[in-house]
Enzyme design. Sequence first.
Site, PDB file in Angstrom:
ATOM      1  N   THR A 212      34.848  15.682  33.252  1.00 61.85           N
ATOM      2  CA  THR A 212      34.237  14.781  34.217  1.00 61.85           C
ATOM      3  C   THR A 212      33.046  14.081  33.577  1.00 61.85           C
ATOM      4  OG1 THR A 212      33.010  16.695  35.005  1.00 61.85           O
ATOM      5  CG2 THR A 212      34.893  16.012  36.323  1.00 61.85           C
TER       6      THR A 212
ATOM      7  N   ASP B 260      40.412  22.504  30.436  1.00 57.88           N
ATOM      8  CA  ASP B 260      39.712  21.802  31.508  1.00 57.88           C
ATOM      9  C   ASP B 260      38.210  21.922  31.227  1.00 57.88           C
ATOM     10  OD1 ASP B 260      39.557  20.359  33.803  1.00 57.88           O
ATOM     11  OD2 ASP B 260      40.318  21.909  35.131  1.00 57.88           O
TER      12      ASP B 260
ATOM     13  N   ARG C 222      42.557  13.365  45.770  1.00 57.18           N
ATOM     14  CA  ARG C 222      42.334  14.700  46.338  1.00 57.18           C
ATOM     15  C   ARG C 222      41.676  14.591  47.711  1.00 57.18           C
ATOM     16  NH1 ARG C 222      39.004  17.889  42.732  1.00 57.18           N
ATOM     17  NH2 ARG C 222      40.877  18.822  41.852  1.00 57.18           N
TER      18      ARG C 222
ATOM     19  N   LYS D 176      43.423  14.471  36.741  1.00 59.61           N
ATOM     20  CA  LYS D 176      43.437  14.909  35.344  1.00 59.61           C
ATOM     21  C   LYS D 176      44.337  16.138  35.142  1.00 59.61           C
ATOM     22  CE  LYS D 176      38.933  15.261  35.298  1.00 59.61           C
ATOM     23  NZ  LYS D 176      38.730  14.786  36.689  1.00 59.61           N
ATOM     24  N   THR D 177      44.146  17.155  35.981  1.00 57.56           N
ATOM     25  CA  THR D 177      44.980  18.353  35.860  1.00 57.56           C
ATOM     26  C   THR D 177      46.442  18.007  36.132  1.00 57.56           C
ATOM     27  OG1 THR D 177      43.132  19.758  36.509  1.00 57.56           O
ATOM     28  CG2 THR D 177      45.340  20.695  36.754  1.00 57.56           C
TER      29      THR D 177
HETATM   30  N1  LIG Z   1      48.142   9.647  40.867  1.00 59.06           N
HETATM   31  C1  LIG Z   1      48.315  10.530  41.848  1.00 59.06           C
HETATM   32  N2  LIG Z   1      49.344  10.402  42.690  1.00 59.06           N
HETATM   33  C2  LIG Z   1      49.503  11.271  43.703  1.00 59.06           C
HETATM   34  N3  LIG Z   1      48.705  12.333  43.928  1.00 59.06           N
HETATM   35  C3  LIG Z   1      47.671  12.519  43.102  1.00 59.06           C
HETATM   36  C4  LIG Z   1      47.433  11.642  42.014  1.00 59.06           C
HETATM   37  N4  LIG Z   1      46.356  12.069  41.357  1.00 59.06           N
HETATM   38  C5  LIG Z   1      45.914  13.157  41.993  1.00 59.06           C
HETATM   39  N5  LIG Z   1      46.704  13.442  43.052  1.00 59.06           N
HETATM   40  C6  LIG Z   1      46.511  14.520  44.012  1.00 59.06           C
HETATM   41  O1  LIG Z   1      45.132  14.881  44.001  1.00 59.06           O
HETATM   42  C7  LIG Z   1      44.958  16.258  43.779  1.00 59.06           C
HETATM   43  C8  LIG Z   1      43.839  16.449  42.777  1.00 59.06           C
HETATM   44  O2  LIG Z   1      44.249  16.052  41.493  1.00 59.06           O
HETATM   45  P1  LIG Z   1      43.828  16.868  40.194  1.00 59.06           P
HETATM   46  O3  LIG Z   1      43.660  18.304  40.503  1.00 59.06           O
HETATM   47  O4  LIG Z   1      44.789  16.516  39.133  1.00 59.06           O
HETATM   48  O5  LIG Z   1      42.411  16.214  39.889  1.00 59.06           O
HETATM   49  P2  LIG Z   1      41.422  16.489  38.663  1.00 59.06           P
HETATM   50  O6  LIG Z   1      41.116  15.150  38.080  1.00 59.06           O
HETATM   51  O7  LIG Z   1      41.990  17.519  37.767  1.00 59.06           O
HETATM   52  O8  LIG Z   1      40.119  17.033  39.404  1.00 59.06           O
HETATM   53  P3  LIG Z   1      38.951  18.013  38.822  1.00 59.06           P
HETATM   54  O9  LIG Z   1      38.062  17.169  37.961  1.00 59.06           O
HETATM   55  O10 LIG Z   1      38.241  18.464  40.059  1.00 59.06           O
HETATM   56  O11 LIG Z   1      39.614  19.123  38.098  1.00 59.06           O
HETATM   57  C9  LIG Z   1      46.304  16.793  43.300  1.00 59.06           C
HETATM   58  O12 LIG Z   1      46.632  17.970  43.991  1.00 59.06           O
HETATM   59  C10 LIG Z   1      47.311  15.737  43.646  1.00 59.06           C
HETATM   60  O13 LIG Z   1      48.039  16.143  44.788  1.00 59.06           O
HETATM   61 MG   LIG Z   2      41.355  19.462  37.385  1.00 57.42          MG
END
Ligand SMILES: Nc1ncnc2c1ncn2[C@@H]1O[C@H](COP(=O)(O)OP(=O)(O)OP(=O)(O)O)[C@@H](O)[C@H]1O
Ligand SMILES: [Mg+2]
Length: 352
Positions: free
Chosen positions: A162, A113, A221, A68-69
């Site tokens: 989430t 977020d 992740r 998401k981030t």
């Molecule tokens: N589609 C993707 N392709 C490649 N790497 C990815 C992808 N999605 C996520 N990642 C990797 O996973 C890690 C976590 O992703 P991210 O921080 O965007 O998750 P999030 O959904 O924001 O999690 P949270 O809910 O904990 O904030 C990132 O550092 C990235 O390297």
């Molecule tokens: Mg995030």
Amino acid sequence: MSLERDLVSPDAEGDEQAIESALRPKRLAEFIGQGRVREQLSLVLESALRRNRPPDHVLMSGSPGLGKTTLAMIIAAELAMPLRLTSGPALERAGDLAAILSTLSEGEVLFIDEIHRMARPAEEMLYLAMEDFRVDIVVGKGPGATAIPLEIAPFTLVGATTRAGLLPAPLRDRFGFVAHMDFYDVPELEQVLRRSARLLGLDLPDAGAHEIARRSRGTPRIANRLLRRVRDFAEVRVDGVITRDVASAALDLYEVDAEGLDRLDRAVLNALLRKFGGGPVGLSTLAVAVGEEPETVEVVAEPFLVRQGLIARTPRGRVATASAWTHLGLAPPPDAFGAAQPVLFDDPPSPA
Ligand SMILES: Nc1ncnc2c1ncn2[C@@H]1O[C@H](COP(=O)(O)OP(=O)(O)OP(=O)(O)O)[C@@H](O)[C@H]1O
Ligand SMILES: [Mg+2]
């Protein structure tokens, strides 16, 4: 989060975060998986660019670590606009939000977020800002208080949560585009791992990537984090090449099982089966039994266990499926959820 808690010591955390951000895809074309979300989003962005207007507000929902981030940063990059980051818990008072909104530049992307954790007054201010690009600044108190409307620059809100279910409908309805992020399948995670291995300069043959991918709980992740733990093992114990056997031995060492369940997942399953006979049991009772907050069980462990078909949510509580019993090496009771139903008649039913 269980894996972060289990695999990362506090002083290593800064380092891990630096690596995590280095591994983030920077553009939509580099983003792996989530095919539908990617296609829809690219249309939203492309059409906004053509019209030279900020795109609709975007909401992203999904389990932790699904990207998401990363996508929020990509949205800003694709629009070539600056990104302002904040989070729901940081917006305690309406003034906190007003301070941000009133200093946005035109077209800027505002990322909130954990948007479901925003305080009520800030949320109400956000409604007006999203709809009319306006905020009402309240001056004074009591009967003499007046609201002074203040124009703000058109911006794009990107919200992440989430727990989409906790978002009030009036807020949810103000997003023009809602992206539901799902768990990744094994081939997609293999792609994530191969990309990361390339960036980190690791030797990761396909069979090694496959072994890590299938134990990554459908989450990029976690895939990246397991890759780093396997790398440690490969560098210290063998010649650095991450073969299938090396990956498998390393992951066993870190207590990640063959289906990717980690310690928290197994604790939840264990409690459900051994303490509550397979359920149904309420979420908070289950959380107490594993010594975790209900939210941790609900957000971190449960979605994956449900998706793996190991537990089910029913109106009466959480229940283990027949596969859960088998997974822990126990015989499922005949009435286990999802078990083949016993045949109750000797003769085949007569055709109507
Ligand atoms: N589609 C993707 N392709 C490649 N790497 C990815 C992808 N999605 C996520 N990642 C990797 O996973 C890690 C976590 O992703 P991210 O921080 O965007 O998750 P999030 O959904 O924001 O999690 P949270 O809910 O904990 O904030 C990132 O550092 C990235 O390297
Ligand atoms: Mg995030």
